[in-house]
Write a protein that holds these residues in place. Structure first.
Motif, mmCIF file in Angstrom:
data_model
loop_
_atom_site.group_PDB
_atom_site.id
_atom_site.type_symbol
_atom_site.label_atom_id
_atom_site.label_comp_id
_atom_site.label_asym_id
_atom_site.label_seq_id
_atom_site.Cartn_x
_atom_site.Cartn_y
_atom_site.Cartn_z
ATOM 1 N N GLY A 40 -2.380 -4.534 -36.093
ATOM 2 C CA GLY A 40 -1.825 -4.401 -34.757
ATOM 3 C C GLY A 40 -1.840 -5.719 -34.001
ATOM 4 N N GLU B 274 -4.295 2.002 -27.434
ATOM 5 C CA GLU B 274 -4.237 0.557 -27.199
ATOM 6 C C GLU B 274 -5.300 0.158 -26.180
ATOM 7 N N SER C 69 -4.032 -3.091 -30.427
ATOM 8 C CA SER C 69 -3.027 -2.103 -30.041
ATOM 9 C C SER C 69 -3.273 -0.756 -30.697
ATOM 10 N N VAL C 70 -4.229 -0.691 -31.628
ATOM 11 C CA VAL C 70 -4.544 0.570 -32.306
ATOM 12 C C VAL C 70 -6.017 0.931 -32.198
ATOM 13 N N LYS D 71 -6.042 5.888 -32.151
ATOM 14 C CA LYS D 71 -4.840 5.048 -32.141
ATOM 15 C C LYS D 71 -4.394 4.718 -30.728
#
Length: 454
Positions: free
Chosen positions: A86, A126, A103-104, A124
């Motif tokens: 990510g 961010e 971002s994950v 998941k």
């Protein structure tokens, strides 16, 4: 001859030019021929170019010599490069670990060998901001803010993320609040979260049970293996200093060990607007102080509603043209107010009862000021726990200022407090002694945005 011999007058072409008047002194034998036009002009231009070039060269040499005399900054080059799953949004360092918001999810890197890696990406989500603090005994506390404004509280122990709680999670989405600011004071005993809803904002102060966390994690020797994350070993790529995170996530909600939840100590709301008084005499206002109202907030006064309305009418009639030029618009919708708060170590201005134990390196109070407010409110943290937190706690100490407070700062030793008001006046307070050390007014029309101690 009919007429005598006369010397004809010189013509204009025989006149000496300015650059030819002393030519015979430079070349008496006239061995060098004078350049005809336009070659003389070209010669002048070429010489002018050379002279300007020499001036530029001399100027650059002087600047180069002056630059050598200055202290040159140390150039730092990266020693390792990490490739993560990510996009990396933020990072925080705590002890020998570096935590990266992706971002994950989250990722942790161990320094300085950069080999042992742990990641959490069960939801998941961010992560946009991270605040980390070393608690000792291989424990770290993390506050992570995701893209939805939710605050995730983690405890990092033995290279594993242990999810404790989501502080501002609610079942009703319409009542969801977003995080504006998170503060972790040194020591990790408390945590402050500034939240904002649709029409209001408030400050929540939590007490972190870090001692209980240590006991609970020591009782579960296998907790670090299967709680909130999966340990991911770094695998070397084509380059020796590049690492990549790989592996499958393990859900944090499947943890066998439950950690103690933080305790909500304070829920501070913006001060209410000052309205007209219902008191008939000063004695009635003084009697109001017996109910626990704090002196300095300005609520106990003798100004009637009619006096406020009369003052507002006089102001608008006097400055009508200026208000129209500014295009003033009265908004019926309430705009959330933002606050600035700091954790304060024990001092004379925050006196606690004899029954409460005070440690010199543990915060004993907080200072809060809201946008557009003249008052700096101080609240004690060493207070007995209640089953229900007071929805509108009264400040223990109030410092009124002559103008609205624009920004503030606390020194690293927590002894000195700096207040900058909207009238460009800066006041430095000694919290241990309880009096101002200096007051500085910046001349001219200036607005102070931020202030820091060096």
């Amino acid at each position: 001859r009919k007429h005598p011999l006369e010397i004809p007058p010189p013509s204009e072409k025989d006149w000496l030019k300015d650059d030819e008047e002393d030519f015979f002194l430079q070349d008496p034998d006239r061995k060098r021929d004078a350049l005809p036009q336009p070659f003389r002009m070209i010669n002048k231009l070429v010489m002018l170019v050379f002279e300007n070039a020499m001036e530029i060269i001399e100027r650059r040499e002087m600047l180069r010599e002056a630059q050598k005399l200055k202290v040159q900054p140390t150039k730092c080059f990266p020693t390792a490069e990490f490739q993560v799953a990510g996009r990396a949004n933020c990072l925080a360092a705590s002890g020998k670990y570096i935590f990266v918001g992706l971002s994950v999810g989250l990722a942790a890197f161990k320094m300085p060998d950069c080999k042992e890696v742990c990641a959490w990406d069960a939801v998941k989500t961010e992560i946009c901001a991270i605040h980390a603090l070393d608690l000792g005994n291989e424990r770290h506390v993390l506050l992570a803010v995701d893209e939805m404004g939710l605050v995730w509280l983690f405890c990092f122990y033995k290279e594993s993320f242990l999810l404790v709680i989501i502080l501002n999670e609610v079942e009703d989405i319409s009542k969801r609040s977003t995080c504006v600011e998170v503060v972790l004071p040194p020591g990790g005993d408390y945590a402050g979260v500034l939240l904002q809803g649709n029409t209001k904002a408030w400050l929540e102060i939590y007490r972190l049970p870090k001692d209980s966390w240590l006991k609970e994690m020591e009782k579960s020797p296998g907790a670090a293996a299967g709680l909130a994350c999966s340990e991911r070993r770094a695998q070397h790529s084509s380059q020796a200093d590049i690492f990549m995170l790989q592996g499958s996530p393990v859900s944090a909600n499947k943890a066998d060990t439950k950690l103690s939840l933080p305790v909500l100590l304070l829920k501070v709301k913006p001060p209410k607007p000052i309205t007209g008084s219902s008191f008939k005499s000063p004695l009635d206002a003084l009697k109001k102080m017996d109910d626990g109202s704090m002196l300095g907030l300005g609520y106990n006064h003798l100004i009637k509603d009619s006096q406020w309305e009369q003052q507002e009418a006089i102001f608008r009639s006097t400055y009508r043209e200026y208000l129209e030029a500014e295009g003033e618009r009265e908004s019926k919708e309430e705009i959330p107010r933002c606050a600035t708060f700091h954790f304060l170590l024990p001092s004379w201005i925050l006196q606690v009862g004899p029954e409460m134990k005070v440690q010199p390196d543990v915060p004993s109070g907080i200072s809060v000021h809201w946008d557009g407010s003249h008052n700096l409110c101080l609240y004690l943290l060493n207070r007995p726990l209640k089953e229900k937190v007071d929805s509108d706690p009264k400040p223990d100490v109030v410092w009124p200022c002559a103008a609205p407070i624009a920004c503030s700062a606390v020194s690293s030793c927590s002894r000195y407090l700096a207040l900058a008001c909207e009238d460009a006046t800066i006041t430095i307070w000694d919290k241990h002694l309880g009096y101002p050390l200096s007051v500085t007014a910046i001349l001219g029309e200036h607005l102070i945005r931020s202030i820091h101690f060096l």
